[in-house]
Design an enzyme around this catalytic site. Structure first.
Site, PDB file in Angstrom:
ATOM      1  N   GLY A  12      47.045  58.621  51.452  1.00 36.96           N
ATOM      2  CA  GLY A  12      48.344  58.285  51.883  1.00 36.96           C
ATOM      3  C   GLY A  12      49.035  58.295  50.655  1.00 36.96           C
ATOM      4  N   HIS A  25      37.930  66.109  58.393  1.00 38.19           N
ATOM      5  CA  HIS A  25      38.444  66.805  59.616  1.00 38.19           C
ATOM      6  C   HIS A  25      40.411  66.780  59.333  1.00 38.19           C
ATOM      7  CE1 HIS A  25      35.283  66.909  62.599  1.00 38.19           C
ATOM      8  NE2 HIS A  25      34.803  66.235  61.706  1.00 38.19           N
ATOM      9  N   LEU A  60      45.998  47.335  39.958  1.00 38.07           N
ATOM     10  CA  LEU A  60      47.228  46.482  40.336  1.00 38.07           C
ATOM     11  C   LEU A  60      46.437  44.995  40.466  1.00 38.07           C
ATOM     12  CD1 LEU A  60      50.389  46.102  40.930  1.00 38.07           C
ATOM     13  CD2 LEU A  60      49.384  45.455  43.379  1.00 38.07           C
ATOM     14  N   TYR A  86      28.862  69.471  60.619  1.00 37.89           N
ATOM     15  CA  TYR A  86      29.789  70.656  60.579  1.00 37.89           C
ATOM     16  C   TYR A  86      29.705  71.341  59.088  1.00 37.89           C
ATOM     17  CZ  TYR A  86      33.116  66.932  58.735  1.00 37.89           C
ATOM     18  OH  TYR A  86      33.618  66.001  58.036  1.00 37.89           O
TER      19      TYR A  86
END
Ligand code: FAD
Length: 375
Positions: A15, A47, A130, A212
């Site tokens: 993110g 995914h 931090l 997968y």
């Protein structure tokens, strides 16, 4: 808000790098602070659902991942023991037509490297953990474990499930152990005969596992479980796990599962944590995104997608707040994200997404970079 606003992003994970890339492109002065000494290829398969791919397109790294990733023909749900097919969701070209972007599987490290490549290299400070933030009327002073300090106008806490920024916004509260662990292993595909389907989730009564391929070459398989383990026995993020003990736990699973596990080398075990949803994602000059504000159980494979969507919507709110109050961007961002992330969190806890016939359009058919925003 002026573009020279100094933005500090804490955490150069999925993110944080997305937010930094989008804000730098819009002209903000962004610095990323990451506790790790360098980027590392950690994790395993992940995914990239169409909703996540839409943001990667906005960042400019989707093509690169589409070239190396596996484009599964379908997502298969099967009964853990009999192998009965419970549901088959067509993906591939049909999925891309339906949802407006492809569904692909990659190694998390390849996703992270692609996102990092979109950030100005001299804007990342590694080895910066931090420790604290002093907020003043006109800005923030960041204090790092290595003794360094930095100034910023706003701080984005993208520092993951054990977020320090979250503690400063919402108070100290440890994440909740869910009573489940994820075993993870990577398996050379050549050692598994006959080869398994592209992407299968095997559903048991109180446990499941997913198998997968991680790249378009179909040379490596990824096996990841969710097994109940009421007591928390792993101290850190993960621990090695005895491969034979793991295989013994698979007695009763379908032969295809046991064939894949038989070829596994190292197996690791990851306790799964989450938190209750919270309605407040910011305080003054500090704002949270991704696992820092809503860590998810991984059962919809949407943890990375929600963090990356958050980054896109937060960047849009900051860009649109240019001429007005910068801090008004934060509540607007949360207003635009809460309903969706809460729903994904609820469905992840229920763990029934794609188990039987399901229309996943509400998850996949969403483009965080273009969806109309509430004021
Ligand atoms: P993260 O991507 O976790 O990023 C947080 C970043 O903040 C990290 O780089 C961390 O080092 C840094 N940080 C933390 N504290 C501080 C601090 N005080 N100061 C500075 N920096 C700090 N999902 C899958 O579906 N498949 C996978 O294989 C998979 N592997 C994973 C492996 C790891 C090691 C992790 C951490 C997560 C993995 N996940 C995986 C989950 C998925 O990647 C997360 O849901 C998603 O990364 C959330 O993104 P984020 O940006 O919120 O947090």
């Amino acid at each position: 808000m002026r573009r020279e606003t100094r933005v500090a992003v804490i955490g150069a994970g999925l993110g944080g790098t997305t937010a930094a890339a989008l804000l730098q492109r819009a002209g903000f002065a962004v610095r990323l602070y990451e506790q790790a000494p360098a980027f590392e290829r950690i994790g395993a398969g992940i995914h990239l659902s169409p909703n996540l791919m839409q943001v990667l397109r906005a960042v400019g790294v989707a093509d690169r991942l589409e070239r190396i990733g596996l484009h599964p023909d379908a997502f298969l749900s099967r009964a853990w023991d009999s192998g009965e097919v419970l549901f088959r969701l067509p993906l591939g070209e049909a999925g891309e037509r339906r949802y407006g972007a492809p569904y692909i599987n990659v190694h998390r490290g390849d996703l992270h490297a692609a996102l990092a490549s979109a950030v100005a290299p001299d804007s990342i400070a590694f080895g910066h953990r931090l420790a604290g933030i002093e907020t003043r009327g006109d800005g923030c002073r960041l204090l790092f474990g290595n003794g360094a300090t930095a100034e910023a106008d706003i701080v984005i806490g993208a520092d993951g499930v054990n977020s320090r920024v979250r503690e400063l916004v919402l108070g100290v509260e440890k994440p909740r152990y869910t009573g489940h662990v994820a075993h993870r292993c990577i398996v050379p595909a050549a050692a598994v005969d006959p080869p398994p389907a592209d992407c299968t989730k095997w559903w048991g009564p109180d446990r499941h596992l997913l198998i997968y391929y991680m790249t378009g070459r179909r040379d490596e398989l990824y096996l990841v479980t969710s097994f109940p383990e009421p007591e928390l026995t792993v101290a850190g993020a993960w621990a090695p796990c005895d491969a034979d003990e793991f295989r013994a736990e698979l007695a009763g699973f379908h032969p295809e599962v046991r064939r894949v596990a038989a070829a596994a080398g190292a197996v690791t075990k990851w306790p799964v944590f989450d938190r209750e949803p919270v309605p407040v994602w910011s305080e003054g000059r500090l704002v949270l995104l991704g696992d820092a504000c809503h860590p998810l159980r991984p059962y919809m494979a949407q943890g990375a997608a929600m963090a990356i969507e958050d980054a896109a919507v937060l960047a849009r709110c900051l860009i649109e707040a240019l001429a007005s109050d910068p801090l008004a961007a934060f509540p607007r961002y949360a207003r635009n994200r809460l309903e969706r992330t809460n729903r994904v969190q609820r469905v992840s806890v229920a763990n029934d997404f794609l188990r039987g016939p399901t229309d996943p359009a509400w998850v996949f058919d969403y483009d965080a970079w273009t969806v109309p925003l509430l004021d």
